[in-house]
Design an enzyme around this catalytic site. Structure first.
Site, PDB file in Angstrom:
ATOM      1  N   HIS A  24      30.493  18.043  21.582  1.00 34.87           N
ATOM      2  CA  HIS A  24      29.549  17.859  22.588  1.00 34.87           C
ATOM      3  C   HIS A  24      29.531  19.023  23.610  1.00 34.87           C
ATOM      4  CE1 HIS A  24      32.891  15.894  24.044  1.00 34.87           C
ATOM      5  NE2 HIS A  24      32.431  14.976  24.949  1.00 34.87           N
ATOM      6  N   TYR A  25      30.909  19.190  24.010  1.00 35.68           N
ATOM      7  CA  TYR A  25      31.272  20.212  25.184  1.00 35.68           C
ATOM      8  C   TYR A  25      30.904  21.675  24.654  1.00 35.68           C
ATOM      9  CZ  TYR A  25      33.843  23.023  28.276  1.00 35.68           C
ATOM     10  OH  TYR A  25      34.593  23.826  29.372  1.00 35.68           O
TER      11      TYR A  25
END
Length: 274
Positions: A161-162
């Site tokens: 996600h990052y």
């Protein structure tokens, strides 16, 4: 004709740094002030910002404390109004605010994990670029520096996600650079590697994880927030006046190294008989 050192002089310029209360943001805000800029300091923690403002003012520069949650677009717009009222104009925007949230395998990350990180790392940058970028385009100049990460340059297990948000920040940077170049506004990204901050403390505190990360850094050192400052000062001023749409990597050689930690161990022992 300006000297080479003059190209890094930010006297007379104004800058705003998001996520300025700690880590990379704090180091960058101080560095911009040392280079001569007046600095608007934006983050959620008022007390920490006030301490930083005192340091900026001790350098002979003006400091503006902006208590703001970058997740709230209305608060960003209010911060912009306050900045323009105090400084009159903004020359440099550093979009630094960001976070990781929970780390883990892709299948263990739920949609709330994704929503939180997308909102903090990407949407806040979009909102800030929209508000402050419109000002820069209208006045015909400025430098936007979006803090990305080497996580956005390749596959990053445990941080899907990052990494996605940081890749999107680089894409946004290049698009805005193309759209705003004719207006005299430069937009660049900066991609640090692993840096010792509150954000990375949990990773680096684990001996096995820390050793694994360090083994993949050819320079043999985890970065410090101060390592990022020179790159930001360069991108902020006339030294980089011909640079836009770039992604400057500051990672101790991590992304240029494809041999893996095992090969690095051999290389650090010097000549290898074959």
């Amino acid at each position: 004709m300006a000297s080479a050192l003059d190209l890094f002089d930010l006297k007379g310029k104004t800058a705003l740094v998001t996520g300025a209360s700690r880590g990379i943001g704090r180091a960058v805000a101080t560095g911009l002030a040392e280079a001569g800029a007046d600095v608007a300091l934006l983050a959620r923690g008022t007390t920490a910002l006030e301490r930083l403002a005192g340091e900026v003012e001790s350098l002979g520069r003006r400091a503006l404390v902006l208590t703001c949650d970058v997740n709230d677009s209305d608060q960003i717009r209010q911060a912009a109004r306050t900045t323009f009222a105090e400084f009159g104009a903004l020359d440099v925007l550093v979009n630094n605010a960001g976070g990781i949230g929970h780390a883990g395998p892709f299948l263990d990350l739920d949609f709330d994990d994704w929503r939180r990180v997308l909102r903090l790392n990407l949407e806040s940058t979009v909102h800030a670029c929209h508000v402050f970028g419109a000002h820069m385009v209208e006045r015909g100049g400025g430098s936007v520096i979006n803090i990305s990460s080497i996580a956005g340059l390749g596959g990053t297990p445990m941080l899907a996600h990052y990494a996605v948000t940081k890749a999107a920040v680089i894409s946004l940077t290049r698009t805005l650079a193309a759209e705003w170049a004719a207006a005299g506004v430069r937009v660049n990204a900066l991609a640090p590697g692993w840096v010792r901050t509150d954000l990375t403390r949990a990773f680096l505190a684990d001996p096995d994880a820390s050793a694994g990360l360090l083994a993949a850094v050819p320079s043999g050192a985890i970065g410090d927030p101060s390592d990022v400052v020179g790159s930001v000062v360069y991108l902020a001023g006339d030294a980089s006046r011909g640079v836009t749409g770039s992604c400057l990597v500051s990672d101790g050689g991590t992304t240029c190294f494809v041999g893996g930690p095992q090969l690095l161990g051999f290389l650090q022992h010097g000549r290898i008989p074959v």
